[in-house]
Design a protein around this motif. Structure first.
Motif, mmCIF file in Angstrom:
data_model
loop_
_atom_site.group_PDB
_atom_site.id
_atom_site.type_symbol
_atom_site.label_atom_id
_atom_site.label_comp_id
_atom_site.label_asym_id
_atom_site.label_seq_id
_atom_site.Cartn_x
_atom_site.Cartn_y
_atom_site.Cartn_z
ATOM 1 N N SER A 160 0.839 -1.205 0.000
ATOM 2 C CA SER A 160 0.000 0.000 0.000
ATOM 3 C C SER A 160 0.869 1.248 0.000
ATOM 4 C CB SER A 160 -0.939 -0.010 1.221
ATOM 5 O OG SER A 160 -1.821 -1.109 1.180
ATOM 6 N N GLU A 161 0.300 2.362 0.474
ATOM 7 C CA GLU A 161 0.982 3.654 0.597
ATOM 8 C C GLU A 161 1.320 4.235 -0.783
ATOM 9 O OE1 GLU A 161 3.386 3.695 4.631
ATOM 10 O OE2 GLU A 161 4.012 1.972 3.425
ATOM 11 N N THR A 162 0.284 4.574 -1.533
ATOM 12 C CA THR A 162 0.457 5.016 -2.917
ATOM 13 C C THR A 162 1.406 6.207 -3.079
ATOM 14 O OG1 THR A 162 -1.773 4.187 -3.359
ATOM 15 C CG2 THR A 162 -0.781 5.589 -5.032
ATOM 16 N N PRO A 163 1.366 7.234 -2.219
ATOM 17 C CA PRO A 163 2.324 8.333 -2.396
ATOM 18 C C PRO A 163 3.776 7.891 -2.250
ATOM 19 C CG PRO A 163 0.515 9.016 -0.973
ATOM 20 C CD PRO A 163 0.398 7.535 -1.145
ATOM 21 N N GLU A 164 3.986 6.706 -1.663
ATOM 22 C CA GLU A 164 5.351 6.251 -1.415
ATOM 23 C C GLU A 164 5.794 5.133 -2.349
ATOM 24 O OE1 GLU A 164 5.806 5.653 2.790
ATOM 25 O OE2 GLU A 164 5.111 7.684 3.238
ATOM 26 N N ILE A 165 4.986 4.887 -3.392
ATOM 27 C CA ILE A 165 5.475 4.060 -4.507
ATOM 28 C C ILE A 165 5.554 4.916 -5.769
ATOM 29 C CG2 ILE A 165 4.539 1.918 -3.546
ATOM 30 C CD1 ILE A 165 2.536 2.442 -6.243
ATOM 31 N N TYR A 166 5.243 6.202 -5.623
ATOM 32 C CA TYR A 166 5.188 7.116 -6.762
ATOM 33 C C TYR A 166 6.553 7.200 -7.447
ATOM 34 C CZ TYR A 166 3.849 11.301 -9.400
ATOM 35 O OH TYR A 166 3.553 12.204 -10.397
ATOM 36 N N GLY A 167 6.559 6.968 -8.743
ATOM 37 C CA GLY A 167 7.802 6.962 -9.496
ATOM 38 C C GLY A 167 8.373 5.576 -9.689
ATOM 39 N N ALA A 168 7.856 4.614 -8.937
ATOM 40 C CA ALA A 168 8.308 3.224 -9.072
ATOM 41 C C ALA A 168 7.154 2.304 -9.464
ATOM 42 C CB ALA A 168 8.933 2.741 -7.762
ATOM 43 N N GLU A 169 6.025 2.910 -9.847
ATOM 44 C CA GLU A 169 4.849 2.093 -10.161
ATOM 45 C C GLU A 169 5.078 1.170 -11.354
ATOM 46 O OE1 GLU A 169 4.234 6.238 -11.949
ATOM 47 O OE2 GLU A 169 4.898 5.399 -10.037
#
Length: 267
Positions: free
Chosen positions: A64-73
């Motif tokens: 989870s934690e979408t703002p913290e996978i941003y750029g690595a999606e």
């Protein structure tokens, strides 16, 4: 009314007895908080190795934690079992871009001051490490916040990056254990589901051993490997699911960690 509803459930809850079940009954909520420069090379990939073992045994892991996978999606979409699943994740990323814009923010406004003090300089560094918690197996489904998780294997749930809000969504969706990596020493407990904490470095472990369940700093110290640490942690997951107490349970905290996603800007 809520109290009365809970009281009505008590006879059924009291009738439950512990019994042996396979690891496929486990649903792990994967969290990282207070990440540092070691997170992406010790605790997060070690947790990912444990996740791979769990998936192999038929269990479920929820990243989870979408703002913290941003750029690595892209590292997740390339693992999606179908185009539809990959597009679901991209749709959530686009929703977050719009959400932050509407609230006068931006997705690139991360990492936190604590992350920077721990050695992370950009959201991309943080995201690359965060994605490592999910191991290497296929991404089989994408869920919205607190949606019931019914798929087996590695899945994604859209949540904010704020750990208590994120974990609350995972537990609401069915997570029966939380696995929480930390490099800065986040003291997190989760009363509804046991919470296992993984230290990214030995300095933190020596300082907070009473509050953290395993030291992944051994990887960078050279006394362990990602694979062996993952195997050790997988065994700890099974022991905890079988009744062993986590450090936070022994201390009796976690009662205040139920934090639903409230209206307004929450990253």
């Amino acid at each position: 009314k809520g109290v009365a509803m809970i009281e009505a459930m008590l006879p059924q809850a009291n009738a439950v007895r512990r019994e042996s079940v396979p690891a496929s009954h486990l649903r792990l909520g994967l969290q990282c908080g207070g990440s540092d420069g070691y997170s992406g090379i010790t605790a997060n990939p070690a947790l990912g190795a444990a996740v791979d073992l769990l998936v192999r045994h038929g269990g479920t892991a929820i990243l989870s934690e979408t703002p913290e996978i941003y750029g690595a999606e892209h590292l997740l979409t390339r693992r999606a079992v179908s185009r539809e699943v990959g597009e679901k994740l991209i749709a959530r990323i686009k929703w977050w871009e719009d959400y932050t814009t509407r609230n006068q923010g931006e997705m690139n406004n991360n990492p936190s001051p604590g992350n920077k003090a721990g050695g992370l300089t950009t959201i991309l560094e943080k995201s690359l490490g965060a994605v490592a918690k999910g191991g290497t197996t296929n991404l089989v489904e994408v869920y919205e916040y607190a949606e019931a998780v019914n798929a087996k294997g590695f899945v994604y749930m859209d949540t904010p990056g704020y750990d208590p809000v994120s974990a609350t969504g995972q537990v609401a969706g069915g997570a029966n254990m939380i696995c929480f990596t930390t490099g800065r020493g986040s003291a997190y407990g989760c009363a509804p589901s046991p919470s296992l904490k993984l230290a990214t470095n030995t300095t933190l472990w020596n300082r907070q051993e009473e509050d953290i369940d395993i030291n992944c700093g051994e990887i960078v110290d050279g006394s362990s490997t990602v694979e062996s640490m993952g195997e050790r942690f997988f065994r700890l997951i099974l022991e905890t699911a079988s009744g062993a107490k986590t450090k936070s349970e022994l201390h009796g905290y976690g009662q205040n960690e139920f934090v639903p996603w409230y209206l307004g800007a929450v990253m």
